[in-house]
Design a protein around this motif. Structure first.
Motif, PDB file in Angstrom:
ATOM      1  N   LEU A 278       0.841  -1.194   0.000  1.00 41.37           N
ATOM      2  CA  LEU A 278       0.000   0.000   0.000  1.00 41.37           C
ATOM      3  C   LEU A 278       0.877   1.246   0.000  1.00 41.37           C
ATOM      4  O   LEU A 278       1.882   1.318   0.696  1.00 41.37           O
TER       5      LEU A 278
ATOM      6  N   ILE B  83      -0.238   5.268   0.250  1.00 36.72           N
ATOM      7  CA  ILE B  83      -1.375   6.178   0.331  1.00 36.72           C
ATOM      8  C   ILE B  83      -0.911   7.505   0.910  1.00 36.72           C
ATOM      9  O   ILE B  83      -0.358   7.563   2.009  1.00 36.72           O
TER      10      ILE B  83
ATOM     11  N   PRO C 275      -3.426   8.787   4.545  1.00 42.60           N
ATOM     12  CA  PRO C 275      -4.299   7.620   4.670  1.00 42.60           C
ATOM     13  C   PRO C 275      -5.448   7.868   5.648  1.00 42.60           C
ATOM     14  O   PRO C 275      -5.318   8.627   6.609  1.00 42.60           O
TER      15      PRO C 275
ATOM     16  N   VAL D  59      -6.291   1.230   7.858  1.00 40.07           N
ATOM     17  CA  VAL D  59      -6.057   0.728   6.513  1.00 40.07           C
ATOM     18  C   VAL D  59      -6.281  -0.779   6.524  1.00 40.07           C
ATOM     19  O   VAL D  59      -6.074  -1.443   7.542  1.00 40.07           O
TER      20      VAL D  59
END
Length: 240
Positions: free
Chosen positions: A161, A163, A166, A170
């Motif tokens: 991931l 991001i 975020p 998550v």
């Protein structure tokens, strides 16, 4: 003076500008250094730290000695493996070689044991920032689950991931098989003070999770990590 590859000194009183270091493009240390389009400066304890952009290096100018050196990282090869932000995902790593590097320079957090049910599940990580802090909007939060065991498997398209800002928690889809294993998860967290946005902190965390998968376990793997800012003198938010 980025495009002239120079570091210059400006005297506001006399309106004078003069070259301190640099000139022709290149990369040379010593008392006659060269840079290649330096793009940022930071000063501490008599030293000027220079982001030497096109040389992909951090240079250090000792202002008293008038010399420049280049920072050498002990884990330079690992740094060069960082995936590009633009892709949104890192290049998938084959499961056979996806093992945690033995050398790790971040914080290692040993979590309490978790029991989960076999089948399709999720790793749910909630990173909690203290009051007065927020995730940085200039650098991405990243997360990698190592596929080095037969108990918890994350598909390449769901791993790595990346991001910017975020929303917590998550979630990472994971397929669980009966058995026991230590699951290793690496996270890179970037956060700043909300009021003084220029005061930001990078944080590398490796989570080690003892996982037991069997019938009757939890439907998902829920993890929580509370961030503690470093102690900085004069920083009331950090408690210093």
């Amino acid at each position: 003076d980025t495009y002239n590859s120079k570091i210059k000194v400006i005297d506001p009183a006399t309106r004078e500008s003069r070259t301190l270091f640099g000139g022709d493009e290149g990369q040379r240390d010593g008392n006659d250094p060269q840079f290649y389009e330096p793009g940022g400066l930071s000063y501490a304890d008599g030293k000027l730290y220079i982001a030497d952009t096109n040389n992909n290096a951090i240079r250090v100018a000792d202002l008293a000695a008038g010399t420049v050196s280049t920072v050498r990282f002990p884990n330079e090869a690992a740094l060069r493996l960082t995936p590009p932000i633009a892709t949104g995902k890192a290049t998938p790593v084959p499961a056979a070689t996806d093992t945690p590097p033995a050398e790790y320079y971040g914080e290692i957090v040993h979590l309490g044991p978790v029991s989960a049910a076999p089948g399709a599940s999720q790793i749910v990580l909630n990173v909690v920032l203290p009051d007065g802090y927020a995730f940085n909007d200039q650098a991405p939060f990243s997360l990698h689950v190592y596929n080095d065991n037969a108990v918890a498997a994350v598909a390449p398209e769901d791993n790595d991931l990346r991001i910017v800002v975020p929303e917590m928690p998550v979630r990472v889809p994971v397929t669980l098989s009966e058995g026991n294993a230590d699951v290793t998860i690496d996270a890179e967290i970037f956060y700043c003070e909300k009021v003084n946005e220029s005061l930001c902190f990078p944080l590398s965390v490796r989570f080690v999770l003892p996982l037991s998968v069997s019938a009757g376990g939890a439907p998902e793997i829920a993890l929580t990590y509370a961030v503690t800012p470093p102690q900085i003198p004069g920083n009331t938010l950090g408690g210093g």
